[in-house]
Scaffold this motif. Sequence first.
Motif, short mmCIF file in Angstrom:
data_model
loop_
_atom_site.label_atom_id
_atom_site.label_comp_id
_atom_site.label_asym_id
_atom_site.label_seq_id
_atom_site.Cartn_x
_atom_site.Cartn_y
_atom_site.Cartn_z
N TYR A 98 0.87 -1.18 0.00
CA TYR A 98 0.00 0.00 0.00
C TYR A 98 0.91 1.22 0.00
N ASP A 146 -5.77 7.38 5.16
CA ASP A 146 -6.19 6.14 5.82
C ASP A 146 -4.98 5.23 5.67
N GLY A 188 2.98 3.03 8.45
CA GLY A 188 2.90 4.08 7.43
C GLY A 188 2.84 5.46 8.08
P1 5GP Z 1 -7.55 -2.48 3.29
O1 5GP Z 1 -6.98 -3.68 2.62
O2 5GP Z 1 -8.47 -2.86 4.42
O3 5GP Z 1 -8.18 -1.50 2.32
O4 5GP Z 1 -6.33 -1.70 3.96
C1 5GP Z 1 -5.42 -2.37 4.76
C2 5GP Z 1 -4.60 -1.38 5.53
O5 5GP Z 1 -3.81 -0.59 4.63
C3 5GP Z 1 -5.44 -0.38 6.32
O6 5GP Z 1 -4.89 -0.31 7.63
C4 5GP Z 1 -5.26 0.93 5.60
O7 5GP Z 1 -5.32 2.01 6.50
C5 5GP Z 1 -3.87 0.75 5.04
N1 5GP Z 1 -3.53 1.63 3.90
C6 5GP Z 1 -4.35 2.04 2.90
N2 5GP Z 1 -3.67 2.85 2.07
C7 5GP Z 1 -2.42 2.98 2.58
C8 5GP Z 1 -1.24 3.70 2.17
O8 5GP Z 1 -1.20 4.42 1.18
N3 5GP Z 1 -0.14 3.54 2.93
C9 5GP Z 1 -0.11 2.76 4.03
N4 5GP Z 1 1.02 2.70 4.71
N5 5GP Z 1 -1.20 2.08 4.46
C10 5GP Z 1 -2.33 2.19 3.73
#
Ligand code: 5GP
Length: 209
Positions: A88, A108, A113
């Motif tokens: 991510y 988010d 991160g």
């Molecule tokens: P999900 O798969 O549920 O959409 O996200 C999983 C995790 O990745 C969540 O904790 C979300 O906050 C995190 N996440 C989403 N976008 C980013 C990003 O751009 N950078 C980071 N470090 N975490 C992210």
Amino acid sequence: MEDAKDLIVRTGILLCVSGPSGVGKGSLISKVLAVRPDMCHSVSVTTRAPRPGEKEGLSYYFRTREEFLEMLGQKEILEHDEYLGNYYGTLRRPIEERMEKGLDTILDITVDGTLNTMKLIPDAVSIFLLPPSIQELRRRLNTRGTESDEVIQERLAKALEEIRMAKSFDYLVVNDDLDRSCQTILGILEAEQHRWKRMQGIEIAILKR
Ligand code: 5GP
């Protein structure tokens, strides 16, 4: 005469919202954006497969691992993390442009991160969202119905690790009521806008009027 707040040329606030999967980050962020339409949620890049209903460019930019690594190499990504086997990342350009224009942005983002972002952008503000209990977190993950039992177990185990990191954040918000949590976040934003470092020069400008 111009309004005193027009004298401030402030950079936009980068608000990092982290917390365990299922805590309600997505719903809370949508609620904050409904009240603050001038704010923007930064759309991240991910190598995870889209869930039913998710849309390219709105939920995420869905990319292959190769494409993601290419973007990293080109320095298009400000920060990134690997979460349960998928990458991510936050796009650099939109964040930098919005901050320069004085527009506030909400991320988010995983716990690591946020911690990395705080090193890169020390003026960023970090909020850790806590569930009222682990039992409630488990219930929310189960009722979401978007993940398999195995993925839910993985996310719960990760949640326990993440909650131990909460003390490294600027603010903690227990998300037991969406409306109340939204009001708390709006209050934090309001207070952060009034920090001296974001109001620099206003007192000098006022003395000259
Ligand atoms: P999900 O798969 O549920 O959409 O996200 C999983 C995790 O990745 C969540 O904790 C979300 O906050 C995190 N996440 C989403 N976008 C980013 C990003 O751009 N950078 C980071 N470090 N975490 C992210």
